[in-house]
Design a protein around this motif. Sequence first.
Motif, PDB file in Angstrom:
ATOM      1  N   PHE A  11      18.823   6.946   1.440  1.00 50.83           N
ATOM      2  CA  PHE A  11      19.549   7.681   2.389  1.00 50.83           C
ATOM      3  C   PHE A  11      20.901   8.132   2.001  1.00 50.83           C
ATOM      4  CE2 PHE A  11      17.222   4.162   4.637  1.00 50.83           C
ATOM      5  CZ  PHE A  11      16.079   5.085   5.177  1.00 50.83           C
ATOM      6  N   ALA A  12      21.068   9.084   0.987  1.00 46.86           N
ATOM      7  CA  ALA A  12      22.146   9.246   0.094  1.00 46.86           C
ATOM      8  C   ALA A  12      23.311   9.779   0.749  1.00 46.86           C
ATOM      9  CB  ALA A  12      21.673   9.882  -1.154  1.00 46.86           C
ATOM     10  N   GLY A  13      23.347  10.425   1.699  1.00 51.60           N
ATOM     11  CA  GLY A  13      24.301  11.285   2.219  1.00 51.60           C
ATOM     12  C   GLY A  13      24.932  12.209   1.395  1.00 51.60           C
ATOM     13  N   VAL A  14      26.143  12.378   1.156  1.00 54.45           N
ATOM     14  CA  VAL A  14      26.875  13.320   0.225  1.00 54.45           C
ATOM     15  C   VAL A  14      26.929  12.700  -1.141  1.00 54.45           C
ATOM     16  CG1 VAL A  14      27.766  14.815   1.888  1.00 54.45           C
ATOM     17  CG2 VAL A  14      29.290  12.756   0.921  1.00 54.45           C
ATOM     18  N   GLY A  15      26.678  11.236  -1.376  1.00 48.31           N
ATOM     19  CA  GLY A  15      26.692  10.765  -2.751  1.00 48.31           C
ATOM     20  C   GLY A  15      27.410   9.636  -3.020  1.00 48.31           C
ATOM     21  N   PRO A  16      28.085   8.914  -2.049  1.00 54.18           N
ATOM     22  CA  PRO A  16      29.044   7.851  -2.482  1.00 54.18           C
ATOM     23  C   PRO A  16      28.679   6.530  -3.309  1.00 54.18           C
ATOM     24  CG  PRO A  16      28.685   7.747  -0.155  1.00 54.18           C
ATOM     25  CD  PRO A  16      27.918   9.123  -0.768  1.00 54.18           C
ATOM     26  N   PHE A  17      27.126   6.456  -3.008  1.00 51.90           N
ATOM     27  CA  PHE A  17      26.436   5.495  -4.043  1.00 51.90           C
ATOM     28  C   PHE A  17      25.921   6.225  -5.295  1.00 51.90           C
ATOM     29  CE2 PHE A  17      25.905   3.294   0.089  1.00 51.90           C
ATOM     30  CZ  PHE A  17      26.564   2.005  -0.022  1.00 51.90           C
ATOM     31  N   ALA A  18      25.202   7.192  -5.081  1.00 53.48           N
ATOM     32  CA  ALA A  18      24.456   7.938  -6.291  1.00 53.48           C
ATOM     33  C   ALA A  18      25.565   8.301  -7.379  1.00 53.48           C
ATOM     34  CB  ALA A  18      23.766   9.102  -5.698  1.00 53.48           C
ATOM     35  N   ILE A  19      26.651   8.959  -6.687  1.00 51.99           N
ATOM     36  CA  ILE A  19      27.500   9.699  -8.114  1.00 51.99           C
ATOM     37  C   ILE A  19      28.208   8.612  -9.031  1.00 51.99           C
ATOM     38  CG2 ILE A  19      29.586  10.857  -8.210  1.00 51.99           C
ATOM     39  CD1 ILE A  19      28.467  12.805  -6.116  1.00 51.99           C
ATOM     40  N   PRO A  20      28.754   7.596  -8.272  1.00 49.98           N
ATOM     41  CA  PRO A  20      29.318   6.313  -9.152  1.00 49.98           C
ATOM     42  C   PRO A  20      28.211   5.753  -9.966  1.00 49.98           C
ATOM     43  CG  PRO A  20      30.280   6.349  -6.848  1.00 49.98           C
ATOM     44  CD  PRO A  20      29.148   7.349  -6.868  1.00 49.98           C
ATOM     45  N   ALA A  21      27.137   5.657  -9.420  1.00 53.99           N
ATOM     46  CA  ALA A  21      26.128   4.990 -10.221  1.00 53.99           C
ATOM     47  C   ALA A  21      25.802   5.911 -11.500  1.00 53.99           C
ATOM     48  CB  ALA A  21      24.896   4.704  -9.364  1.00 53.99           C
ATOM     49  N   ALA A  22      25.593   7.228 -11.421  1.00 58.07           N
ATOM     50  CA  ALA A  22      25.213   8.062 -12.443  1.00 58.07           C
ATOM     51  C   ALA A  22      26.228   8.084 -13.287  1.00 58.07           C
ATOM     52  CB  ALA A  22      25.126   9.390 -11.803  1.00 58.07           C
ATOM     53  N   HIS A  24      31.211   0.590  -1.156  1.00 57.76           N
ATOM     54  CA  HIS A  24      30.356   1.656  -2.416  1.00 57.76           C
ATOM     55  C   HIS A  24      30.698   1.197  -3.581  1.00 57.76           C
ATOM     56  CE1 HIS A  24      31.032   5.139   0.729  1.00 57.76           C
ATOM     57  NE2 HIS A  24      29.597   4.401   0.847  1.00 57.76           N
ATOM     58  N   GLY A  25      32.019   0.811  -3.826  1.00 60.25           N
ATOM     59  CA  GLY A  25      32.415   0.193  -5.268  1.00 60.25           C
ATOM     60  C   GLY A  25      31.911  -1.310  -5.503  1.00 60.25           C
ATOM     61  N   ARG A  26      31.586  -1.949  -4.614  1.00 56.69           N
ATOM     62  CA  ARG A  26      30.900  -3.308  -4.660  1.00 56.69           C
ATOM     63  C   ARG A  26      29.576  -3.151  -5.288  1.00 56.69           C
ATOM     64  NH1 ARG A  26      27.369  -7.157  -2.253  1.00 56.69           N
ATOM     65  NH2 ARG A  26      26.672  -5.736  -0.624  1.00 56.69           N
ATOM     66  N   ILE A  27      28.662  -2.059  -4.613  1.00 52.22           N
ATOM     67  CA  ILE A  27      27.289  -2.118  -5.132  1.00 52.22           C
ATOM     68  C   ILE A  27      27.360  -1.313  -6.438  1.00 52.22           C
ATOM     69  CG2 ILE A  27      25.115  -0.457  -4.883  1.00 52.22           C
ATOM     70  CD1 ILE A  27      25.520  -2.866  -2.974  1.00 52.22           C
ATOM     71  N   THR A  28      28.244  -0.432  -6.642  1.00 52.66           N
ATOM     72  CA  THR A  28      28.299   0.089  -8.191  1.00 52.66           C
ATOM     73  C   THR A  28      28.732  -1.057  -9.221  1.00 52.66           C
ATOM     74  OG1 THR A  28      29.206   2.096  -7.178  1.00 52.66           O
ATOM     75  CG2 THR A  28      29.525   1.800  -9.507  1.00 52.66           C
ATOM     76  N   GLU A  29      29.343  -1.869  -9.029  1.00 48.76           N
ATOM     77  CA  GLU A  29      29.612  -3.181  -9.909  1.00 48.76           C
ATOM     78  C   GLU A  29      28.350  -3.935 -10.195  1.00 48.76           C
ATOM     79  OE1 GLU A  29      32.588  -4.022 -11.379  1.00 48.76           O
ATOM     80  OE2 GLU A  29      33.181  -2.234 -11.102  1.00 48.76           O
ATOM     81  N   LEU A  30      27.401  -3.987  -9.049  1.00 45.59           N
ATOM     82  CA  LEU A  30      26.184  -4.523  -9.368  1.00 45.59           C
ATOM     83  C   LEU A  30      25.195  -3.886 -10.495  1.00 45.59           C
ATOM     84  CD1 LEU A  30      25.395  -5.796  -5.716  1.00 45.59           C
ATOM     85  CD2 LEU A  30      26.437  -7.023  -7.493  1.00 45.59           C
ATOM     86  N   LEU A  31      25.567  -2.701 -10.745  1.00 45.25           N
ATOM     87  CA  LEU A  31      24.702  -2.031 -11.652  1.00 45.25           C
ATOM     88  C   LEU A  31      25.220  -2.148 -12.810  1.00 45.25           C
ATOM     89  CD1 LEU A  31      24.376   0.965  -9.292  1.00 45.25           C
ATOM     90  CD2 LEU A  31      22.752  -0.812  -9.477  1.00 45.25           C
ATOM     91  N   ASN A  32      24.198  -2.158 -13.812  1.00 43.41           N
ATOM     92  CA  ASN A  32      24.502  -1.791 -15.357  1.00 43.41           C
ATOM     93  C   ASN A  32      23.979  -0.680 -15.711  1.00 43.41           C
ATOM     94  OD1 ASN A  32      25.559  -4.629 -15.721  1.00 43.41           O
ATOM     95  ND2 ASN A  32      23.607  -5.378 -15.223  1.00 43.41           N
ATOM     96  N   PRO A  33      24.760  -0.042 -16.920  1.00 49.44           N
ATOM     97  CA  PRO A  33      24.284   1.170 -17.594  1.00 49.44           C
ATOM     98  C   PRO A  33      22.740   0.955 -18.040  1.00 49.44           C
ATOM     99  CG  PRO A  33      26.222   0.530 -18.274  1.00 49.44           C
ATOM    100  CD  PRO A  33      25.978  -0.837 -17.757  1.00 49.44           C
ATOM    101  N   GLY A  34      21.913   2.162 -17.691  1.00 47.71           N
ATOM    102  CA  GLY A  34      20.704   2.077 -17.938  1.00 47.71           C
ATOM    103  C   GLY A  34      19.744   1.636 -16.718  1.00 47.71           C
ATOM    104  N   ASP A  35      20.382   1.038 -15.575  1.00 48.59           N
ATOM    105  CA  ASP A  35      19.505   0.743 -14.568  1.00 48.59           C
ATOM    106  C   ASP A  35      18.893   1.894 -13.598  1.00 48.59           C
ATOM    107  OD1 ASP A  35      19.983  -1.994 -14.859  1.00 48.59           O
ATOM    108  OD2 ASP A  35      21.415  -2.312 -13.510  1.00 48.59           O
ATOM    109  N   VAL A  36      18.179   1.836 -12.885  1.00 48.58           N
ATOM    110  CA  VAL A  36      17.266   2.791 -12.050  1.00 48.58           C
ATOM    111  C   VAL A  36      17.866   2.416 -10.696  1.00 48.58           C
ATOM    112  CG1 VAL A  36      15.493   4.037 -11.352  1.00 48.58           C
ATOM    113  CG2 VAL A  36      15.648   3.085 -13.555  1.00 48.58           C
ATOM    114  N   LEU A  37      18.548   3.504  -9.927  1.00 45.75           N
ATOM    115  CA  LEU A  37      18.812   3.589  -8.497  1.00 45.75           C
ATOM    116  C   LEU A  37      17.990   4.500  -7.781  1.00 45.75           C
ATOM    117  CD1 LEU A  37      20.734   2.284  -6.356  1.00 45.75           C
ATOM    118  CD2 LEU A  37      22.106   4.228  -6.972  1.00 45.75           C
ATOM    119  N   PHE A  38      17.555   4.063  -6.457  1.00 44.16           N
ATOM    120  CA  PHE A  38      16.853   4.617  -5.790  1.00 44.16           C
ATOM    121  C   PHE A  38      17.630   4.600  -4.543  1.00 44.16           C
ATOM    122  CE2 PHE A  38      13.305   3.520  -8.263  1.00 44.16           C
ATOM    123  CZ  PHE A  38      12.755   4.555  -8.552  1.00 44.16           C
ATOM    124  N   ASP A  39      18.285   5.782  -3.964  1.00 43.47           N
ATOM    125  CA  ASP A  39      19.304   5.900  -2.896  1.00 43.47           C
ATOM    126  C   ASP A  39      18.477   6.544  -1.792  1.00 43.47           C
ATOM    127  OD1 ASP A  39      21.274   6.098  -1.051  1.00 43.47           O
ATOM    128  OD2 ASP A  39      22.628   6.951  -2.407  1.00 43.47           O
TER     129      ASP A  39
END
Length: 448
Positions: free
Chosen positions: A247-258, A230-245
């Motif tokens: 199969f988001a589950g309860v949010g472990p990718f979506a929330i750090p990205a937001a 989860h942390g690795r993917i978040t590190e690949l994102l930059n502020p302002g990017d768009v993420l389509f999750d």
Amino acid sequence: MPEIEASVKDTELFSPPSKVRGMTELDRTAFKKTVSIPVLKVRKEVVNRLMRALKRVALQRPGIKRVIEDPDDGDTRLIMLDPFKMLTVDSFEKTELGVLEELAVNPQLSEYNLELTYENFKSEEILRAVLPEGQDVTSGFSRVGHIAHLNLRDHQLPFKHLIGQVMIDKNPGITSAVNKTSNIDNTYRNFQMEVLSGEENMLTKVRENNYTYEFDFSKVYWNPRLSTEHGRITELLNPGDVLFDVFAGVGPFAIPAARKNCTVFANDLNPESHKWLLHNCKLNKVDQKVKVFNMDGKDFLQGPVREELMLRLGPSAEAKPSVHFVMNLPAKAIEFLSVFKSLLDGQPCSSERLPTVHCYCFSKDANPAKDVCQQAGAVLGISLEESSSVHLVRNVAPNKEMLCITFQIPAATLYGNRALSLENFEEPSLKRQRTDDSFSEPQITSNS
């Protein structure tokens, strides 16, 4: 005598009594045992300084004090020593003997009868003594808040309730132990479980990478072993990017990205996951940055995602953020890649704006990186060996790996015939440059 010989000689010293073998209902009183321990008699005023010097040889057992009062002399104390390391005075190292001499402490060892109880044995020692000899012992588990999640093997099932209670007793903060009784349901990504011991409450709270998540563990998917990913993917994102999750589950990718100021579209088919995803967005104060959907992954991609991509990748779009897809459903996510074929129409966007996909999958192949490239490429109808990277997430079973393949969706795939027709008018030299690129073996990276 060398310490290793002592260890071989006294292997049973800290083992529970043999009478507990085969116990299926936990009887804590049956674990009482008396052992002979070497002790050092010292004046009470030098104990603190001496303990620092004797750290190597001091006894370390759960629930046992290393220093006790001398029953025969109120002015002295007994320092418990490790019987595996201390056989005679000769077992002391030179520096330790130097401190003893400096403090005027007689190095002569005495024997002390120490009573061990259930509280003094480690979980692995208890289970090794109870389960049939030679059988694998379960002492590890996944911790999900107050819940210990075990995955017991068949030979351990007769002892399941005892094992569950031992996990609760020996791990502070654990109040419930559960065992998985079925494989993960690929529709809603949850599984049947049995409460082995402790409370039935499956509503839990976990902290991961400084974010808080609450959910009903019996109804949603959560794996604490994916926190690094989860942390690795978040590190690949930059502020302002768009993420389509997808199969988001309860949010472990979506929330750090937001929280990283990305615009997030998060979807999950499971109504319970959708409910807790909404809850966790509010809990982490990102509910204004995440649009949440409760749809089948295919419908999500063909509906809201397609509509959003047409706006963001179109020629009239002012902002040009990077677009990422996370598809964490390793048993089936690769099948969903087919939805990207001819998903968009109109003028293809520039190559640097094409979406990047992070797709999770399993492989049992001897060359898992090449295998997942071929799996994903077969679904998309293209070759990905030269244009993707593969990351090893974790080993899930013997000869079974979980991996993440990352690649940009080619315009010819995403826009279908429109992109292909444009390609026909491309400069011949550019075409040659693409087709003449040499083949390179896909590289695999790892969390470790």
